[in-house]
Design an enzyme around this catalytic site. Structure first.
Site, mmCIF file in Angstrom:
data_model
loop_
_atom_site.group_PDB
_atom_site.id
_atom_site.type_symbol
_atom_site.label_atom_id
_atom_site.label_comp_id
_atom_site.label_asym_id
_atom_site.label_seq_id
_atom_site.Cartn_x
_atom_site.Cartn_y
_atom_site.Cartn_z
ATOM 1 N N HIS A 295 0.817 -1.214 0.000
ATOM 2 C CA HIS A 295 0.000 0.000 0.000
ATOM 3 C C HIS A 295 0.851 1.265 0.000
ATOM 4 O O HIS A 295 2.082 1.219 0.135
ATOM 5 C CB HIS A 295 -0.943 0.000 1.206
ATOM 6 C CG HIS A 295 -0.263 -0.026 2.542
ATOM 7 N ND1 HIS A 295 0.251 1.095 3.137
ATOM 8 C CD2 HIS A 295 -0.052 -1.047 3.418
ATOM 9 C CE1 HIS A 295 0.768 0.779 4.312
ATOM 10 N NE2 HIS A 295 0.604 -0.522 4.513
ATOM 11 N N CYS A 311 3.462 -4.425 6.933
ATOM 12 C CA CYS A 311 3.060 -4.353 5.531
ATOM 13 C C CYS A 311 4.190 -3.798 4.659
ATOM 14 O O CYS A 311 5.252 -3.403 5.143
ATOM 15 C CB CYS A 311 1.810 -3.491 5.398
ATOM 16 S SG CYS A 311 0.317 -4.295 6.005
#
Length: 336
Positions: A295, A311
């Protein structure tokens, strides 16, 4: 042209320049060095050897060319750092050049042949640009949850991110002028770069180098982006294969302290609205490992340099580009 001569042209005499304190002379000299001659910058055909620690207009030219080739240096800032070195090496591998990590004559030639358009362009800030909305992002997650959107904090931030450039460097390239509706500025010419036609639905993440590659059918990099990942003590990125299971534009973010190792003990679970300054940026590519994704981030300057809660972080603009060329189901192979 010497620094003193630059300042004479700008209207600051040599005596005034030398009378400045040392810290001010250093800052003024840097600003003068970074104020580019638009036509000379675009017309330059020199091929200076660039390596870690190099700075200036030639580095900026190489960064723009790499960005347009989809081998992102992260923020364009006129400084040859670790992210740029990674991307130079990846670009060289992609184009069957000697992998030196330095921009040599052969790499200059290849980059220029791949992209002949001017490297800088002029942009006039519109009323819509200046209208925002802009709002300071609270540090506290509970306060963020009260906002309807996590928008840009300032016009400077919005314009810089649109053109993939460090906000302070954008200011220096434009002589420090204030950004406002109707102001014409010089920006990197990066908006119309074309996606690589040979990109496949295969992603490789190099943990050691902190780089995400989109591979071609032969396993060579077709595009590359610097990334931030978790460290080995705090949600390390697992080695092995995953896949992209969903893709969301302008995602909201569920702040769940129960699954975050560094969350305050009294923190509450909250939902954070979408926007460029949302913790997961403007794009979420969910992975088949629960709670993990690729992301964007509201802090592009940290990409490639900082560690995350697990992440894979890209700049917002690189996450958006990645989402254009990979689909749900694309394979993600994480390597040491």
């Amino acid at each position: 042209m010497t620094v003193t001569r630059r300042f004479l042209i700008a209207g600051l005499g040599a005596s005034a320049f030398t009378a400045l304190p040392a810290w001010a002379r250093q800052g003024a000299a840097q600003a003068a060095a970074d104020t580019l001659d638009f036509d000379a910058f675009n017309a330059a055909t020199d091929t200076p050897a660039l390596r870690m620690g190099s700075r200036g207009a030639a580095v900026t030219r190489a960064q723009v060319l790499l960005d347009r080739a989809w081998f992102s240096p992260g923020e364009i800032d006129g400084a040859f750092g670790r992210n740029m070195q990674r991307m130079v090496r990846a670009y060289q591998r992609s184009n069957s050049l000697k992998e030196t990590g330095s921009v040599d004559a052969a790499t200059w030639q290849s980059l220029r042949e791949a992209s002949a358009e001017p490297l800088l362009t002029r942009y006039t800030i519109t009323e819509k640009d200046a209208a925002g909305p802009f709002e300071k992002t609270p540090a506290d997650m509970a306060e963020r949850a009260k906002l309807k959107a996590l928008v840009y904090e300032s016009l400077d931030e919005a314009i810089a991110e649109r053109f993939h450039v460090n906000p302070a460097y954008l200011k220096r390239l434009n002589g420090g002028k204030a950004l406002a509706a109707g102001t014409e500025i010089v920006v990197p010419n990066v908006l119309d770069s074309k996606a690589p036609t040979r990109a496949s639905q295969s992603i490789e993440i190099d943990k050691g180098e902190r780089v995400l590659f989109v591979l071609d059918s032969d396993g060579k990099p077709a595009a590359g982006f610097p990334i931030s990942i978790g460290n080995e003590m705090n949600d390390p990125l697992p080695i092995g294969q995953m896949a992209i299971k969903n893709a969301v534009d302008m995602p909201s973010f569920t702040y769940n302290p129960a699954i975050l190792k560094n969350a305050p003990k009294d923190a509450a679970k909250v939902e954070i609205a979408g926007g460029p300054n949302n913790p997961v940026g403007t794009i979420w590519l969910g992975l088949t490992k629960p709670h993990w994704g690729i992301h964007g981030t509201p802090e592009p300057a940290k990409v490639g340099h900082s560690e995350t809660n697990g992440c894979i972080h890209l700049t917002n603009w690189d996450a958006e580009r990645l989402a254009k060329v990979v689909k749900v189901g694309a394979k993600v192979d994480v390597r040491p």
